[in-house]
Design a protein around this motif. Structure first.
Motif, PDB file in Angstrom:
ATOM      1  N   THR A 307       0.829  -1.210   0.000  1.00 56.54           N
ATOM      2  CA  THR A 307       0.000   0.000   0.000  1.00 56.54           C
ATOM      3  C   THR A 307       0.861   1.255   0.000  1.00 56.54           C
ATOM      4  O   THR A 307       0.582   2.219  -0.722  1.00 56.54           O
ATOM      5  N   LEU A 311       0.088   3.736  -3.108  1.00 55.42           N
ATOM      6  CA  LEU A 311      -0.658   4.978  -2.891  1.00 55.42           C
ATOM      7  C   LEU A 311       0.042   6.211  -3.468  1.00 55.42           C
ATOM      8  O   LEU A 311      -0.613   7.040  -4.113  1.00 55.42           O
ATOM      9  N   LEU A 330      -0.518  11.228   3.628  1.00 56.03           N
ATOM     10  CA  LEU A 330      -0.205  10.005   4.378  1.00 56.03           C
ATOM     11  C   LEU A 330       0.198  10.281   5.826  1.00 56.03           C
ATOM     12  O   LEU A 330       0.264   9.355   6.639  1.00 56.03           O
ATOM     13  N   GLY A 333      -2.359   9.393   9.042  1.00 50.82           N
ATOM     14  CA  GLY A 333      -2.424   7.961   9.360  1.00 50.82           C
ATOM     15  C   GLY A 333      -1.205   7.506  10.137  1.00 50.82           C
ATOM     16  O   GLY A 333      -1.311   6.774  11.127  1.00 50.82           O
ATOM     17  N   HIS A 387      -6.658   5.776   4.484  1.00 50.68           N
ATOM     18  CA  HIS A 387      -5.317   5.537   5.019  1.00 50.68           C
ATOM     19  C   HIS A 387      -5.315   5.604   6.543  1.00 50.68           C
ATOM     20  O   HIS A 387      -4.597   4.846   7.210  1.00 50.68           O
ATOM     21  N   SER A 391      -4.331   2.579   8.988  1.00 47.82           N
ATOM     22  CA  SER A 391      -3.311   2.758  10.030  1.00 47.82           C
ATOM     23  C   SER A 391      -3.829   2.303  11.395  1.00 47.82           C
ATOM     24  O   SER A 391      -3.093   1.694  12.181  1.00 47.82           O
TER      25      SER A 391
END
Length: 495
Positions: A307, A311, A330, A333, A387, A391
């Motif tokens: 991922t 991403l 990002l 997360g 995301h 997480s």
């Protein structure tokens, strides 16, 4: 030997720190190891967004620049199996000083590097120090922390294991947006040297070294096995990512060599372990709980690395975000995963692993299934939410897996258990990246050949990769139901 091991473990669990000074010493040692390991793991993924910049700045091809990642992974794969031997032979303080000195030297070489060759060499030196730090941290924690308090400490370790790699690309994006690539190493260097100096002054020996023979044939076989598999998987993914770059050797060759060497390595360890001469003692797998936990870790790490690599490709090439915007997307997360670590650890101490790992795997699977629907018009906010949920799911998985796996083996096998766990992580990461990239590229090429718009074709390729990841994640849900809290924190013999 089993009786002695059980008595030894019972003493470890039942006996609290003798004095407040010992408790303070242990707390300081673990804190220093946590900070130092966070720094070296952050460095592992900070380079992931820098490859295009380095290609331009150094005038090298994508396949040449990719060696910055491949060489790092290869070195980790070769060194981690040897750490089981090192942790038995060396005491806490000298092995910490050795690891951080090597890492700091590699970071200095990277910061001063005029070209790709010295930069790759510096990354290899960094990887040697990185490979030693994680097993050192895990083994020290299992030795010092009583069973009933391990969840909390392992929650802090999960920050290192999951958050440092997760926020590495974000920090790399920030640096590259404002400074040249060398600053990725210049900024890390004083932190690494500071941790080394502080450790040199403050860290004390908390383990008891014992004689452990080194089987040189096992070292060679492990290097060929883990190195061959990771190089083969990385090359496999890279060949699909850059189909115009010819490979010097057949793609199947290193994987085949790795599989054959792995079979020989396992056979060799099985023959040596009864005399306590194995490089990696595979008796750790006699514990069903350890085996289930490691299997779940393998699937989770494949999902995480796959991922993390897909991403950014999706956000930049399909949605149209730049490197810095992708890093910011990002970041929440990664931060939430870090904030959850200690809380998940405390919950583990109270309720055990199953209650945490089952919902965690369900959340991870749900996000991967949701990602199978992404397209050009998918909202950035939807991606960020996905995301964050991913997480949270991973945070619920990692701490129970670390604590349950390490607590399920006898104390004299801790160093081997942490080395196996580290090796599995590296293999899973390389396999996840290779699998996701290969699926994405094959599907994208097929859709492009049908006359579909290249951007939409890429989105279709990414959807297929996430679909396969989502299917794999279903096995993690099943495995999560079988994880149990170790009885007595390491007293289990696993039969």
């Amino acid at each position: 030997m089993s009786t002695d091991a059980t008595t030894f473990d019972a003493d470890l669990v039942a006996t609290p720190p003798i004095s407040q000074s010992d408790a303070a010493r242990n707390k300081l040692v673990i804190a220093l190891l946590l900070v130092s390991t966070f720094v070296v793991f952050l460095n592992e993924t900070i380079m992931s967004v820098a490859i295009p910049h380095l290609m331009n700045d150094l005038g090298v091809t994508a396949s040449a620049a990719q060696w910055l990642t491949t060489a790092f992974l290869l070195t980790m794969a070769v060194v981690i199996p040897i750490t089981g031997f090192l942790l038995q032979r060396m005491n806490t303080r000298p092995i910490f000083i050795l690891a951080m000195s090597i890492f700091s030297l590699g970071t200095l070489l990277c910061a001063l590097s005029p070209g790709l060759e010295l930069l790759v060499f510096g990354r290899v030196i960094q990887a040697v120090g990185t490979a030693i730090m994680m097993p050192l941290l895990m083994t020290t924690v299992m030795t010092l922390v009583p069973a009933e308090a391990r969840g909390k400490t392992m929650g802090n370790i999960s920050i290192v294991m999951s958050v440092a790699p997760a926020i590495g690309p974000t920090i790399g994006g920030f640096i590259l947006a404002n400074l040249e690539w060398r600053w990725m190493f210049i900024l890390v260097l004083p932190i690494a040297v500071g941790a080394l100096v502080l450790g040199f002054r403050k860290i004390q020996n908390v383990t008891t070294p014992r004689y452990a023979p080194l089987d040189y044939l096992s070292v060679v076989l492990s290097a060929l096995a883990f190195g061959g598999l990771i190089y083969g998987l990385s090359s496999f993914g890279e060949s699909f990512a850059h189909p115009d770059t010819p490979s010097a050797i057949p793609l199947w060759a290193p994987i085949a060599l790795g599989v054959v060497a792995m079979a020989a390595f396992v056979w060799r360890q099985l023959g040596l372990q009864n005399d306590n001469k194995a490089l990696l003692d595979l008796r750790v797998f006699q514990s069903r709980n350890y085996t289930v936990s490691v299997s779940l870790m393998l699937i989770a790490m494949m999902a995480l690395f796959g991922t993390v690599i897909l991403l950014p490709i999706y956000t930049q090439n399909v949605v149209g975000l730049d490197t810095l915007q992708t890093g910011l997307l990002l970041l929440p997360g990664g931060l939430i995963m870090g904030l959850m670590g200690p809380f998940v650890g405390r919950w583990f101490d109270r309720v055990g692993p199953t209650v945490l790992a089952v919902p965690g795997t369900i959340l991870v699977s749900a996000v991967l299934w949701a990602l199978t629907t992404v397209g050009q018009d998918t909202s950035v906010w939807a991606l960020m939410t996905g995301h964050i949920v991913l997480s949270i799911g991973l945070a619920l998985i990692f701490t129970p897996v670390f604590t349950s796996s390490m607590g399920s083996v006898r104390m004299e096998l801790y160093s081997h258990a942490s080395a196996v766990l580290g090796s599995v992580q590296q293999l899973a990461g390389a396999a996840g990246i290779a699998l996701f990239i290969a699926l994405m590229t094959i599907r994208t090429a097929a859709l492009t050949a049908e006359g579909i718009d290249p951007v939409e074709a890429l989105a279709g390729g990414i959807r297929l990769a996430f679909l396969v990841g989502a299917i794999i994640s279903l096995f993690a849900i099943v495995a999560a139901f079988f994880i149990r809290k170790p009885e007595g924190g390491g007293m289990s013999h696993g039969h």
